[in-house]
Write a protein that holds these residues in place. Structure first.
Motif, PDB file in Angstrom:
ATOM      1  N   ALA A 155       1.127  -1.236   0.322  1.00  8.31           N
ATOM      2  CA  ALA A 155       0.228   0.166  -0.250  1.00  8.31           C
ATOM      3  C   ALA A 155       0.560   1.409   0.120  1.00  8.31           C
ATOM      4  CB  ALA A 155      -1.245  -0.340   1.286  1.00  8.31           C
ATOM      5  N   ARG A 208       0.722   3.894  -2.986  1.00  9.40           N
ATOM      6  CA  ARG A 208       0.457   5.342  -2.881  1.00  9.40           C
ATOM      7  C   ARG A 208       1.461   6.155  -3.682  1.00  9.40           C
ATOM      8  NH1 ARG A 208      -1.158   4.485   1.813  1.00  9.40           N
ATOM      9  NH2 ARG A 208      -3.212   5.176   1.674  1.00  9.40           N
ATOM     10  N   ALA A 219      -4.596   1.382  -2.724  1.00  6.67           N
ATOM     11  CA  ALA A 219      -3.994   1.702  -1.790  1.00  6.67           C
ATOM     12  C   ALA A 219      -4.394   2.153   0.351  1.00  6.67           C
ATOM     13  CB  ALA A 219      -2.617   2.854  -1.308  1.00  6.67           C
ATOM     14  N   SER A 220      -4.894   3.048  -0.178  1.00 10.54           N
ATOM     15  CA  SER A 220      -5.978   3.670   0.743  1.00 10.54           C
ATOM     16  C   SER A 220      -6.587   1.953   0.996  1.00 10.54           C
ATOM     17  CB  SER A 220      -7.191   4.701   0.572  1.00 10.54           C
ATOM     18  OG  SER A 220      -7.950   4.538   1.707  1.00 10.54           O
ATOM     19  N   ILE A 243      -6.072  -0.513   0.751  1.00 14.80           N
ATOM     20  CA  ILE A 243      -5.154  -1.956   0.946  1.00 14.80           C
ATOM     21  C   ILE A 243      -5.600  -1.812   3.179  1.00 14.80           C
ATOM     22  CG2 ILE A 243      -3.286  -2.775   1.493  1.00 14.80           C
ATOM     23  CD1 ILE A 243      -3.364  -2.778  -1.207  1.00 14.80           C
ATOM     24  N   ASP A 244      -5.000  -0.479   3.046  1.00 21.92           N
ATOM     25  CA  ASP A 244      -4.467  -0.564   4.286  1.00 21.92           C
ATOM     26  C   ASP A 244      -4.795   0.609   5.298  1.00 21.92           C
ATOM     27  OD1 ASP A 244      -4.094   2.121   3.497  1.00 21.92           O
ATOM     28  OD2 ASP A 244      -1.945   2.539   3.465  1.00 21.92           O
TER      29      ASP A 244
END
Length: 412
Positions: free
Chosen positions: A16, A20, A56-57, A59-60
């Motif tokens: 992630a 990002r 990315a958001s 995922i994490d």
């Protein structure tokens, strides 16, 4: 035998963070540079970069909670007024003479709005400084690249890269540069790097000085004036700017009657700009009822080619907004712009001068000749908004608690 320290490694979080970083590199570095030589750089790279941020958001989960953030956004007066503009644009499909083209433009507009909302929700709640420092680096690289193109008149693909019919490519890149320089300067100032901020502004100014046309230089100059005035008057200047921009949108049909005599006195009655104002006057007086409903989406651009309006009709937001959407669209857009300007930078006062400069520069560009619904322009505005949101979310300080020596001595 001492045990080795246990380190927890989460491949998902590392992936992630990498996605990002790549997304921000695409937005902050690659896109400003590529926009100097590629006509469709913004409309291609922006969705890809934002998609990486959304992934990315997901995922994490480092972005803000979706429900409170979206509720706050959907309840804001600026967003509701903007939604009314889109709703009225959709309704205008009933009476527009270019139904298929207008429908395509409306779908593109909605897609851009959804992309912006997705990027807004995907931005981390606390932006890392390492990611935000990519912004001034990208702006500086794009400015230096534009200077090289302007001085040589050549691109990386051979002689005569900037032909007469391709000057608009560089103009698009410079417009992106103008909108990106203000959040970059704001970020540097918020970190106490005033010298670097001044140097970045000077490099961008040089790039615009050697550009093909004066439009971008005028927009940057007015943005600089707004920046300086806001720095000295941080409360009154946003009110003045919001009121002026909203008033110009509302008074669109009156402007040619006020500006034409002044233009004729200064430049002569046969000047192209004066003749364009005359055509605007004729349109207003010949169809006063249309000032209420407008002619429908896409008519300002396509109508020139079917004799619906003169070819020398103004190419400006102030004209096209009233011509296509009429009184309802113009008043809703004016309210949305007024609310957005008044709200910009409230959570971080150090960003207010840069936000006002960006609003002023963008409004001048739209009024000089970009128009209303050109997709690369709308995408550029959407990305500029996300850049400012990212800079605002980087305004946090981690402070250590102060140690008190006196209570400790008494306890001892």
């Amino acid at each position: 035998m001492p045990r080795a320290p246990i380190t927890s490694i989460d491949p998902a979080l590392d992936a992630a963070a990498l996605l990002r970083r790549i997304g921000f590199i695409g937005l902050f570095v690659v896109m400003p540079v590529a926009a100097q030589v590629a006509r469709r750089a913004v409309v291609i790279l922006a969705p890809i970069s934002i998609a990486l941020l959304v992934l990315a958001s997901a995922i994490d989960g480092k972005s803000r909670s979706v429900r409170p953030a979206s509720t706050r956004l959907l309840r804001s007066s600026a967003f509701l007024a903007g939604a009314l503009v889109i709703l009225w644009s959709a309704l205008s499909l009933i009476w527009t003479p270019f139904l298929s083209l207008a429908t395509e433009r409306l779908l593109n507009l909605v897609a851009t709005l959804l992309m912006t909302i997705g990027g807004y929700l995907a931005l981390p709640d606390r932006m890392r400084s390492a990611n935000l420092y990519l912004l001034p680096v990208g702006v500086a690289a794009a400015a230096l690249f534009a200077i090289g193109l302007g001085l040589t008149g050549q691109g990386p693909f051979g002689q005569g890269f900037l032909r007469a019919d391709e000057d608009s490519i560089l103009d698009r890149g410079l417009i992106l540069l103008i909108l990106f320089v203000w959040p970059a300067v704001s970020w540097l100032r918020s970190r106490g790097r005033n010298g670097e901020a001044l140097g970045l502004g000077l490099v961008v100014s040089v790039a615009l000085l050697i550009s093909p046309g004066p439009t971008t230089l005028v927009a940057l100059a007015i943005g600089a004036v707004a920046f300086a005035l806001t720095a000295f008057r941080p409360v009154s200047t946003p009110r003045l700017l919001a009121g002026t921009a909203a008033a110009l949108l509302v008074l669109g049909p009156v402007l040619p009657f006020l500006a034409r005599p002044i233009g004729a006195t200064l430049f002569g009655g046969r000047a192209p700009g004066v003749l364009s104002l005359k055509a605007w006057q004729t349109i207003v007086t010949s169809e006063p009822v249309r000032l209420i409903t407008g002619h429908g989406l896409e008519t300002a651009l396509r109508g020139r080619f079917v004799n619906l309006l003169p070819m020398n009709a103004p190419r400006t937001l102030l004209f096209e907004l009233w011509y296509e959407l009429g009184l309802v669209g113009a008043f809703a857009a004016a309210f949305a712009l007024h609310a957005a300007i008044r709200r910009a930078g409230r959570e971080a006062s150090v960003l207010v001068p840069g936000a006002m400069a960006a609003f002023a520069s963008a409004f001048v560009i739209a009024c000089i000749g970009v128009g209303m619904t050109v997709m690369w322009w709308l995408t550029t505005l959407a990305v500029a908004i996300l850049v400012f949101v990212a800079v605002e979310r980087g305004q946090f300080r981690t402070r250590r608690p102060k140690a008190s020596l006196l209570p400790s001595a008494l306890k001892a």
